[in-house]
Design a protein around this motif. Structure first.
Motif, PDB file in Angstrom:
ATOM      1  N   SER A   4       1.433   5.390  -0.392  1.00  0.00           N
ATOM      2  CA  SER A   4       0.777   6.686  -0.214  1.00  0.00           C
ATOM      3  C   SER A   4       1.836   7.774  -0.130  1.00  0.00           C
ATOM      4  O   SER A   4       2.998   7.506   0.163  1.00  0.00           O
ATOM      5  CB  SER A   4      -0.091   6.695   1.047  1.00  0.00           C
ATOM      6  N   ALA A   9       5.340   2.917  -9.859  1.00  0.00           N
ATOM      7  CA  ALA A   9       4.574   3.866  -9.044  1.00  0.00           C
ATOM      8  C   ALA A   9       5.499   4.906  -8.404  1.00  0.00           C
ATOM      9  O   ALA A   9       5.159   6.096  -8.347  1.00  0.00           O
ATOM     10  CB  ALA A   9       3.782   3.120  -7.978  1.00  0.00           C
ATOM     11  N   LEU A  64      -0.953  -2.328  -4.431  1.00  0.00           N
ATOM     12  CA  LEU A  64      -0.299  -3.176  -5.439  1.00  0.00           C
ATOM     13  C   LEU A  64      -0.339  -4.622  -4.954  1.00  0.00           C
ATOM     14  O   LEU A  64       0.500  -5.032  -4.153  1.00  0.00           O
ATOM     15  CB  LEU A  64       1.148  -2.715  -5.648  1.00  0.00           C
ATOM     16  N   ARG A 122       0.861  -1.179   0.000  1.00  0.00           N
ATOM     17  CA  ARG A 122       0.000   0.000   0.000  1.00  0.00           C
ATOM     18  C   ARG A 122       0.896   1.227   0.000  1.00  0.00           C
ATOM     19  O   ARG A 122       1.656   1.449   0.937  1.00  0.00           O
ATOM     20  CB  ARG A 122      -0.919   0.016   1.222  1.00  0.00           C
ATOM     21  N   HIS A 143      -1.645   9.307  -6.168  1.00  0.00           N
ATOM     22  CA  HIS A 143      -0.519   8.389  -5.965  1.00  0.00           C
ATOM     23  C   HIS A 143      -0.798   7.335  -4.893  1.00  0.00           C
ATOM     24  O   HIS A 143       0.076   6.534  -4.584  1.00  0.00           O
ATOM     25  CB  HIS A 143       0.738   9.185  -5.601  1.00  0.00           C
ATOM     26  N   ARG A 144      -2.002   7.337  -4.339  1.00  0.00           N
ATOM     27  CA  ARG A 144      -2.371   6.313  -3.353  1.00  0.00           C
ATOM     28  C   ARG A 144      -2.728   5.041  -4.119  1.00  0.00           C
ATOM     29  O   ARG A 144      -3.653   5.041  -4.919  1.00  0.00           O
ATOM     30  CB  ARG A 144      -3.551   6.789  -2.519  1.00  0.00           C
ATOM     31  N   LYS A 145      -1.972   3.984  -3.881  1.00  0.00           N
ATOM     32  CA  LYS A 145      -2.172   2.751  -4.651  1.00  0.00           C
ATOM     33  C   LYS A 145      -2.088   1.528  -3.747  1.00  0.00           C
ATOM     34  O   LYS A 145      -1.364   1.517  -2.759  1.00  0.00           O
ATOM     35  CB  LYS A 145      -1.110   2.611  -5.730  1.00  0.00           C
TER      36      LYS A 145
END
Length: 185
Positions: free
Chosen positions: A90, A123, A108, A88, A104-106
């Protein structure tokens, strides 16, 4: 005196063999020497293992650049939580608008049972494009995260090859832990 009239043990032999003989039989006890050598070997191996671990470059987290320093608009704090099933990612900065940070909060997820370090590097590259002064990644591992995975994250975050050139992404890595709140009984 013995039965043969000589001092010592019977039959003309003494403590170190027969008298008049050139052959001497000596038994050495090597057990104490082997004990010392095995202890020395153990401590050498332990010291070598500690020396290898001590050369991993990580930095200590800092709150700000200096007293009264304002947060930069071209740098963010990048956080990566390593969970058992996914990464995660952020980014945070008090002075940057939330919509730009939320882009940009992802999450994966793992691919074929392994963490996707390629997607992580991509990312981080996107964050670096939007915030070029960013150079620090804060890794927050879970209790099940293994040492090798932290090293792979550090490798994926260090640099990326773009158009045949190496680009430094996040060369400073901080390994942190979450503070767990105590629950009332």
């Amino acid at each position: 005196m013995g039965p043969s009239g000589k001092r010592g043990f019977g039959g003309g032999s003494s403590l170190f063999g027969r008298e008049g003989s050139d052959e001497i039989s000596v038994d050495l006890n090597l057990t104490p020497l082997m004990d010392v050598m095995s202890n020395i070997l153990f401590f050498l191996l332990a010291a070598f293992g500690a020396a290898v671990v001590s050369y991993i470059a990580v930095s200590v987290p800092v709150q700000s650049d200096g007293p009264g320093a304002e947060p930069k608009l071209d740098a963010v704090t990048v956080n990566l939580r390593v969970l058992p099933g996914e990464y995660r990612l952020s980014a945070s900065n008090e002075k940057v608008e939330a919509a730009k940070l939320d882009a940009h909060r992802k999450a994966l997820p793992k691919v074929d049972g392994a963490y996707d370090d390629g997607a992580l590097s991509e990312a981080l590259y996107r964050i670096k494009l939007d915030f070029p002064a960013t150079d620090t990644l804060v890794i927050v591992p879970s209790e099940t995260t293994v040492y090798e995975e932290i090293i792979r994250i550090m490798d994926a975050a260090r640099e990326r090859t773009v158009d045949g050139k190496k680009l430094r992404l996040m060369p400073k890595v901080v390994v942190a832990d979450l503070v767990k709140a105590e629950t009332a009984p």
